[in-house]
Design a protein around this motif. Sequence first.
Motif, PDB file in Angstrom:
ATOM      1  N   VAL A   1      17.699  25.047  43.158  1.00 55.15           N
ATOM      2  CA  VAL A   1      17.896  25.666  41.843  1.00 55.15           C
ATOM      3  C   VAL A   1      17.858  27.191  41.968  1.00 55.15           C
ATOM      4  N   TYR A   2      16.909  27.680  42.768  1.00 54.65           N
ATOM      5  CA  TYR A   2      16.808  29.131  42.950  1.00 54.65           C
ATOM      6  C   TYR A   2      17.960  29.691  43.781  1.00 54.65           C
ATOM      7  N   SER A   3      18.340  28.982  44.860  1.00 56.21           N
ATOM      8  CA  SER A   3      19.411  29.548  45.694  1.00 56.21           C
ATOM      9  C   SER A   3      20.760  29.491  44.977  1.00 56.21           C
ATOM     10  N   THR A   4      21.043  28.408  44.230  1.00 58.63           N
ATOM     11  CA  THR A   4      22.312  28.374  43.484  1.00 58.63           C
ATOM     12  C   THR A   4      22.281  29.415  42.362  1.00 58.63           C
ATOM     13  N   GLY A   5      21.089  29.642  41.791  1.00 58.64           N
ATOM     14  CA  GLY A   5      20.959  30.670  40.756  1.00 58.64           C
ATOM     15  C   GLY A   5      21.328  32.036  41.290  1.00 58.64           C
ATOM     16  N   LYS A   6      20.808  32.371  42.466  1.00 58.33           N
ATOM     17  CA  LYS A   6      21.125  33.670  43.069  1.00 58.33           C
ATOM     18  C   LYS A   6      22.602  33.744  43.433  1.00 58.33           C
ATOM     19  N   PHE A   7      23.146  32.605  43.874  1.00 60.44           N
ATOM     20  CA  PHE A   7      24.569  32.569  44.210  1.00 60.44           C
ATOM     21  C   PHE A   7      25.421  32.846  42.965  1.00 60.44           C
ATOM     22  N   VAL A   8      24.975  32.338  41.813  1.00 62.99           N
ATOM     23  CA  VAL A   8      25.718  32.577  40.568  1.00 62.99           C
ATOM     24  C   VAL A   8      25.737  34.073  40.229  1.00 62.99           C
ATOM     25  N   TRP A   9      24.594  34.763  40.385  1.00 59.52           N
ATOM     26  CA  TRP A   9      24.573  36.225  40.167  1.00 59.52           C
ATOM     27  C   TRP A   9      25.625  36.901  41.036  1.00 59.52           C
ATOM     28  N   LEU A  10      25.599  36.548  42.338  1.00 53.37           N
ATOM     29  CA  LEU A  10      26.492  37.171  43.316  1.00 53.37           C
ATOM     30  C   LEU A  10      27.953  36.887  42.968  1.00 53.37           C
ATOM     31  N   ALA A  11      28.252  35.615  42.687  1.00 52.35           N
ATOM     32  CA  ALA A  11      29.630  35.206  42.381  1.00 52.35           C
ATOM     33  C   ALA A  11      30.128  35.909  41.119  1.00 52.35           C
ATOM     34  N   THR A  12      29.252  36.037  40.108  1.00 50.00           N
ATOM     35  CA  THR A  12      29.634  36.726  38.871  1.00 50.00           C
ATOM     36  C   THR A  12      30.031  38.165  39.171  1.00 50.00           C
ATOM     37  N   PHE A  13      29.189  38.828  39.974  1.00 56.11           N
ATOM     38  CA  PHE A  13      29.455  40.225  40.307  1.00 56.11           C
ATOM     39  C   PHE A  13      30.768  40.367  41.081  1.00 56.11           C
ATOM     40  N   ILE A  14      30.949  39.517  42.105  1.00 57.01           N
ATOM     41  CA  ILE A  14      32.140  39.615  42.952  1.00 57.01           C
ATOM     42  C   ILE A  14      33.411  39.309  42.151  1.00 57.01           C
ATOM     43  N   LEU A  15      33.381  38.229  41.357  1.00 53.51           N
ATOM     44  CA  LEU A  15      34.569  37.841  40.588  1.00 53.51           C
ATOM     45  C   LEU A  15      34.941  38.909  39.564  1.00 53.51           C
ATOM     46  N   THR A  16      33.918  39.480  38.887  1.00 52.89           N
ATOM     47  CA  THR A  16      34.201  40.520  37.896  1.00 52.89           C
ATOM     48  C   THR A  16      34.813  41.744  38.568  1.00 52.89           C
ATOM     49  N   ALA A  17      34.193  42.178  39.672  1.00 50.42           N
ATOM     50  CA  ALA A  17      34.694  43.354  40.388  1.00 50.42           C
ATOM     51  C   ALA A  17      36.114  43.113  40.882  1.00 50.42           C
ATOM     52  N   LEU A  18      36.338  41.940  41.440  1.00 50.81           N
ATOM     53  CA  LEU A  18      37.656  41.578  41.964  1.00 50.81           C
ATOM     54  C   LEU A  18      38.708  41.566  40.857  1.00 50.81           C
ATOM     55  N   ALA A  19      38.354  40.969  39.717  1.00 50.47           N
ATOM     56  CA  ALA A  19      39.301  40.862  38.603  1.00 50.47           C
ATOM     57  C   ALA A  19      39.733  42.247  38.127  1.00 50.47           C
ATOM     58  N   TRP A  20      38.772  43.166  37.976  1.00 47.89           N
ATOM     59  CA  TRP A  20      39.104  44.503  37.460  1.00 47.89           C
ATOM     60  C   TRP A  20      39.859  45.320  38.499  1.00 47.89           C
ATOM     61  N   LEU A  21      39.451  45.165  39.747  1.00 46.83           N
ATOM     62  CA  LEU A  21      40.140  45.864  40.832  1.00 46.83           C
ATOM     63  C   LEU A  21      41.611  45.431  40.875  1.00 46.83           C
ATOM     64  N   LEU A  22      41.829  44.116  40.862  1.00 48.36           N
ATOM     65  CA  LEU A  22      43.186  43.576  40.908  1.00 48.36           C
ATOM     66  C   LEU A  22      43.993  43.993  39.682  1.00 48.36           C
ATOM     67  N   ALA A  23      43.341  43.930  38.504  1.00 50.36           N
ATOM     68  CA  ALA A  23      44.050  44.270  37.267  1.00 50.36           C
ATOM     69  C   ALA A  23      44.550  45.706  37.318  1.00 50.36           C
ATOM     70  N   PHE A  24      43.701  46.635  37.776  1.00 48.43           N
ATOM     71  CA  PHE A  24      44.115  48.036  37.824  1.00 48.43           C
ATOM     72  C   PHE A  24      45.140  48.285  38.929  1.00 48.43           C
ATOM     73  N   THR A  25      44.983  47.585  40.070  1.00 45.87           N
ATOM     74  CA  THR A  25      45.969  47.709  41.143  1.00 45.87           C
ATOM     75  C   THR A  25      47.343  47.224  40.666  1.00 45.87           C
ATOM     76  N   MET A  26      47.337  46.058  39.998  1.00 46.50           N
ATOM     77  CA  MET A  26      48.581  45.463  39.516  1.00 46.50           C
ATOM     78  C   MET A  26      49.244  46.362  38.491  1.00 46.50           C
ATOM     79  N   LYS A  27      48.407  46.908  37.592  1.00 45.78           N
ATOM     80  CA  LYS A  27      48.951  47.765  36.532  1.00 45.78           C
ATOM     81  C   LYS A  27      49.572  49.022  37.141  1.00 45.78           C
ATOM     82  N   GLY A  28      48.882  49.546  38.151  1.00 48.12           N
ATOM     83  CA  GLY A  28      49.403  50.719  38.835  1.00 48.12           C
ATOM     84  C   GLY A  28      50.719  50.420  39.550  1.00 48.12           C
ATOM     85  N   ALA A  29      50.787  49.211  40.140  1.00 48.07           N
ATOM     86  CA  ALA A  29      51.992  48.821  40.886  1.00 48.07           C
ATOM     87  C   ALA A  29      53.152  48.541  39.942  1.00 48.07           C
ATOM     88  N   GLY A  30      52.820  48.047  38.730  1.00 46.80           N
ATOM     89  CA  GLY A  30      53.867  47.661  37.781  1.00 46.80           C
ATOM     90  C   GLY A  30      54.533  48.894  37.193  1.00 46.80           C
TER      91      GLY A  30
END
Lengths: 128, 130
Positions: free
Chosen positions: B101-130
């Motif tokens: 429960v604790y290790s999956t909980g910590k994994f959720v924090w990490l995954a949330t951070f990575i996915l959010t960062a990735l989504a915004w990074l990609l969105a701005f890269t794509m917008k710049g490329a478009g």
Amino acid sequence: MNLMRTPLSQVRGLGSAREGTNRFIAQRLSAIALVPLILWFVASIIFFITRADYDALVAWIRLPWNTELFILLILLLFYHAHAGLQEVLEDYIHNEITKAIVMATMKFFVIAITIASVLAILRIALGG
Amino acid sequence: MTTPRPLSPHLQIYKPQLTSVMSILHRATGIFLSLGTLVLVYWLMAAAAGPEAYQQAQSLLASWFGLLLLLGWSISLFYHLCNGIRHLFWDAGLGLDINTVYSTGKFVWLATFILTALAWLLAFTMKGAG
């Protein structure tokens, strides 16, 4: 008769209606279905919608699979939101009358905006 | 007539734990995301109304306040998504021991951070490329 319940709770009719399991399963199924749908939607926003102009967006929504997925997303999203909000209201509103009023208002509102969303998608997909 | 009955100690008595905080956040993000659906509905109705209304909706979302809300909703979405999958495993009876429960909980924090960062990074890269 459920002997675990007091006579008073039986008279009031509150408590288990023996239908809880269906709702539990439906909420989980909507959650599972929303995983791919929400990933599709987020990817669409990132890779397409942010840089599309109006005509490109309309053309994109008109593609049959996008229309289908978008309507599916809306229906499941609002079903799931409604189920979650209902749980919260059930847990935190203790006055039965207030609970009934807030719950009914929430349900009517969710149904209204679900229909508004589907209509908007159909107007874009089918409109001239 | 309701008779006041003794209550067990409530939230404010306990020290916050990873498990309780994540559980509360699951609900909080769910409520916040429900509010966010209103913006989705507004955006769809604007798109259905025509190019001008759509342009107005797009510039509202691209304003600093719109972007701030979108950031909040994207963090909430990825958190609710990852933690929701954690809940689905629990519903299947998996990962219920305290260490997992604790290790999956910590994994959720990490995954949330990575996915959010990735989504915004990609969105701005794509917008710049478009």
